[in-house]
Motif scaffolding. Structure first.
Motif, PDB file in Angstrom:
ATOM      1  N   ASP A  25      23.386  -4.193  30.462  1.00 17.95           N
ATOM      2  CA  ASP A  25      22.957  -4.302  29.077  1.00 17.95           C
ATOM      3  C   ASP A  25      24.056  -4.956  28.252  1.00 17.95           C
ATOM      4  N   THR A  26      23.698  -5.402  27.056  1.00 14.79           N
ATOM      5  CA  THR A  26      24.646  -6.128  26.208  1.00 14.79           C
ATOM      6  C   THR A  26      25.768  -5.216  25.714  1.00 14.79           C
ATOM      7  N   ALA A  27      25.406  -4.041  25.204  1.00  8.85           N
ATOM      8  CA  ALA A  27      26.427  -3.134  24.670  1.00  8.85           C
ATOM      9  C   ALA A  27      27.385  -2.672  25.764  1.00  8.85           C
ATOM     10  N   GLY A  28      26.863  -2.456  26.966  1.00  8.51           N
ATOM     11  CA  GLY A  28      27.715  -2.057  28.081  1.00  8.51           C
ATOM     12  C   GLY A  28      28.736  -3.126  28.425  1.00  8.51           C
ATOM     13  N   SER A  29      28.343  -4.391  28.285  1.00  6.38           N
ATOM     14  CA  SER A  29      29.297  -5.470  28.559  1.00  6.38           C
ATOM     15  C   SER A  29      30.398  -5.494  27.504  1.00  6.38           C
ATOM     16  N   ALA A  30      30.051  -5.174  26.247  1.00  9.73           N
ATOM     17  CA  ALA A  30      31.061  -5.102  25.184  1.00  9.73           C
ATOM     18  C   ALA A  30      32.038  -3.967  25.456  1.00  9.73           C
ATOM     19  N   LYS A  31      31.530  -2.849  25.892  1.00  8.46           N
ATOM     20  CA  LYS A  31      32.395  -1.709  26.222  1.00  8.46           C
ATOM     21  C   LYS A  31      33.359  -2.065  27.343  1.00  8.46           C
ATOM     22  N   MET A  32      32.861  -2.770  28.367  1.00  8.25           N
ATOM     23  CA  MET A  32      33.699  -3.163  29.496  1.00  8.25           C
ATOM     24  C   MET A  32      34.811  -4.115  29.063  1.00  8.25           C
ATOM     25  N   VAL A  33      34.481  -5.093  28.221  1.00  6.43           N
ATOM     26  CA  VAL A  33      35.483  -6.048  27.746  1.00  6.43           C
ATOM     27  C   VAL A  33      36.561  -5.329  26.945  1.00  6.43           C
ATOM     28  N   ALA A  34      36.160  -4.359  26.135  1.00  2.35           N
ATOM     29  CA  ALA A  34      37.135  -3.592  25.351  1.00  2.35           C
ATOM     30  C   ALA A  34      38.053  -2.778  26.255  1.00  2.35           C
ATOM     31  N   GLU A  35      37.485  -2.235  27.327  1.00  4.51           N
ATOM     32  CA  GLU A  35      38.269  -1.374  28.216  1.00  4.51           C
ATOM     33  C   GLU A  35      39.294  -2.161  29.034  1.00  4.51           C
ATOM     34  N   ILE A  36      38.930  -3.358  29.492  1.00  7.20           N
ATOM     35  CA  ILE A  36      39.870  -4.105  30.338  1.00  7.20           C
ATOM     36  C   ILE A  36      40.915  -4.840  29.499  1.00  7.20           C
ATOM     37  N   GLY A  37      40.585  -5.149  28.236  1.00 15.94           N
ATOM     38  CA  GLY A  37      41.560  -5.749  27.332  1.00 15.94           C
ATOM     39  C   GLY A  37      42.083  -7.117  27.737  1.00 15.94           C
ATOM     40  N   ASP A  38      41.271  -7.897  28.436  1.00 17.42           N
ATOM     41  CA  ASP A  38      41.671  -9.207  28.934  1.00 17.42           C
ATOM     42  C   ASP A  38      41.082 -10.293  28.036  1.00 17.42           C
ATOM     43  N   PRO A  39      41.912 -11.122  27.378  1.00 12.46           N
ATOM     44  CA  PRO A  39      41.379 -12.141  26.463  1.00 12.46           C
ATOM     45  C   PRO A  39      40.589 -13.245  27.151  1.00 12.46           C
ATOM     46  N   THR A  40      40.624 -13.313  28.479  1.00  8.00           N
ATOM     47  CA  THR A  40      39.819 -14.321  29.176  1.00  8.00           C
ATOM     48  C   THR A  40      38.382 -13.849  29.377  1.00  8.00           C
ATOM     49  N   GLN A  41      38.119 -12.572  29.081  1.00  9.52           N
ATOM     50  CA  GLN A  41      36.787 -11.993  29.271  1.00  9.52           C
ATOM     51  C   GLN A  41      36.151 -11.741  27.914  1.00  9.52           C
ATOM     52  N   ALA A  42      34.909 -12.176  27.745  1.00 10.88           N
ATOM     53  CA  ALA A  42      34.188 -11.988  26.480  1.00 10.88           C
ATOM     54  C   ALA A  42      32.837 -11.348  26.750  1.00 10.88           C
ATOM     55  N   SER A  43      32.235 -10.854  25.699  1.00 11.74           N
ATOM     56  CA  SER A  43      30.901 -10.256  25.776  1.00 11.74           C
ATOM     57  C   SER A  43      29.973 -10.973  24.805  1.00 11.74           C
ATOM     58  N   ILE A  44      28.735 -11.145  25.206  1.00  9.39           N
ATOM     59  CA  ILE A  44      27.696 -11.610  24.287  1.00  9.39           C
ATOM     60  C   ILE A  44      26.851 -10.395  23.942  1.00  9.39           C
ATOM     61  N   ALA A  45      26.963  -9.968  22.694  1.00 12.08           N
ATOM     62  CA  ALA A  45      26.293  -8.736  22.265  1.00 12.08           C
ATOM     63  C   ALA A  45      26.118  -8.769  20.753  1.00 12.08           C
ATOM     64  N   SER A  46      25.701  -7.647  20.197  1.00 10.54           N
ATOM     65  CA  SER A  46      25.465  -7.570  18.756  1.00 10.54           C
ATOM     66  C   SER A  46      26.768  -7.319  18.005  1.00 10.54           C
ATOM     67  N   SER A  47      26.732  -7.603  16.711  1.00 11.50           N
ATOM     68  CA  SER A  47      27.901  -7.321  15.879  1.00 11.50           C
ATOM     69  C   SER A  47      28.167  -5.817  15.828  1.00 11.50           C
ATOM     70  N   LEU A  48      27.110  -4.999  15.929  1.00 10.18           N
ATOM     71  CA  LEU A  48      27.287  -3.550  15.937  1.00 10.18           C
ATOM     72  C   LEU A  48      28.063  -3.106  17.172  1.00 10.18           C
ATOM     73  N   ALA A  49      27.751  -3.697  18.330  1.00  7.62           N
ATOM     74  CA  ALA A  49      28.487  -3.362  19.554  1.00  7.62           C
ATOM     75  C   ALA A  49      29.960  -3.728  19.396  1.00  7.62           C
ATOM     76  N   GLY A  50      30.219  -4.874  18.767  1.00  8.87           N
ATOM     77  CA  GLY A  50      31.599  -5.264  18.536  1.00  8.87           C
ATOM     78  C   GLY A  50      32.324  -4.274  17.646  1.00  8.87           C
ATOM     79  N   LYS A  51      31.640  -3.801  16.615  1.00 10.80           N
ATOM     80  CA  LYS A  51      32.237  -2.828  15.697  1.00 10.80           C
ATOM     81  C   LYS A  51      32.513  -1.503  16.397  1.00 10.80           C
ATOM     82  N   ILE A  52      31.567  -1.058  17.202  1.00 10.70           N
ATOM     83  CA  ILE A  52      31.718   0.223  17.900  1.00 10.70           C
ATOM     84  C   ILE A  52      32.902   0.196  18.856  1.00 10.70           C
TER      85      ILE A  52
END
Length: 256
Positions: A102-129
């Motif tokens: 899912d989109t939000a799950g991909s945002a959570k994963m990108v936040a957890e690994i903290g790697d600037p080469t990895q991005a997520s395509i998701a909602s602005s709400l997921a980015g805020k969370i």
């Protein structure tokens, strides 16, 4: 109502079938990405009924850990449908698309690994969370990107024709003979019934039997659709009603 997250569409339908939830809200198609995979197999087998539809505008953001630059990104993670809705953008950047549940799950994963080469395509709400920066706004390939959802219930809740404009959804199979589909659909044409969606998919290993999912405008108690369904039943091997439900205002607004 309380929203319950499920890992798969099958799980969401099972929650309703097993009376652990009242309704399931399932995406069925997107204006950019097309049909949602497996849905047309899941709906007829779920034992549930469509009681409503909803059209949801979808806006995608490219999200990254704070400080990420667009040139840093090598991979974009998201749900398969979201990636397909942004395929031109991904191709222009020359980055790799990575499918997630899912989109939000991909945002959570990108936040957890903290790697600037990895991005997520998701909602602005997921980015805020998950504390991610919006690297690029509105990365969907075309403005007006919209997903159609259907609302599923254990019991039918058919409106009456007096309640307003309706949609009817059903699945059917045709006999394996020349012009069978042409004959089956002829009643809709001769009775002036508008078909808004028609899709086919194979139902067995022999590739002999095709099942069709169809959405039409109208109520089965109205004479034009009643006659069309009578003709369809005559020429089809199987016919199953998935639901009769109010026509969403989006259909009228968009056509206007």
């Amino acid at each position: 109502m309380e929203a319950i997250a499920c890992e798969t569409f099958a799980d969401a339908l099972a929650m309703v079938s097993e009376e652990r939830a009242k309704y399931a809200m399932i995406p069925i198609e997107n204006s950019l990405g097309g049909r949602v995979a497996d849905i047309h197999h899941l709906l007829p087998e779920s034992g549930l009924y469509i009681i409503g539809e909803h059209f949801q505008p979808v806006q995608h953001q490219l999200l990254g850990v704070p400080g990420t630059k667009l040139t840093d990104i090598k991979k974009a993670h998201s749900h398969e449908q979201a990636l397909s809705q942004c395929r031109n953008f991904i191709r222009e950047l020359g980055i790799e698309a990575v499918i997630h549940a899912d989109t939000a799950g991909s945002a959570k994963m990108v936040a957890e690994i903290g790697d600037p080469t990895q991005a997520s395509i998701a909602s602005s709400l997921a980015g805020k969370i998950y504390g991610l920066d919006v690297i690029r706004e509105r990365v969907e390939d075309r403005l007006g990107n919209t997903t159609r959802f259907v609302i599923m219930s254990r019991t039918r809740k058919d409106p009456t024709p007096r309640d307003g404009d309706c949609m009817t959804s059903l699945v059917f199979q045709v006999r394996s003979q020349p012009a069978a589909l042409y004959k089956a659909l002829g009643g809709f044409a001769t009775n002036g019934v508008n078909v808004t969606k028609l899709e086919s998919y194979i139902t067995d290993a022999s590739f002999e039997a095709a099942q069709f999912y169809i959405d039409v405008e109208g109520h089965p108690e109205e004479a034009p659709l009643a006659r069309a369904l009578e003709e369809l039943q005559f020429f089809s091997a199987k016919l199953k009603m998935l639901g009769v439900y109010p026509k969403h205002p989006y259909r009228t607004e968009y056509s206007a």
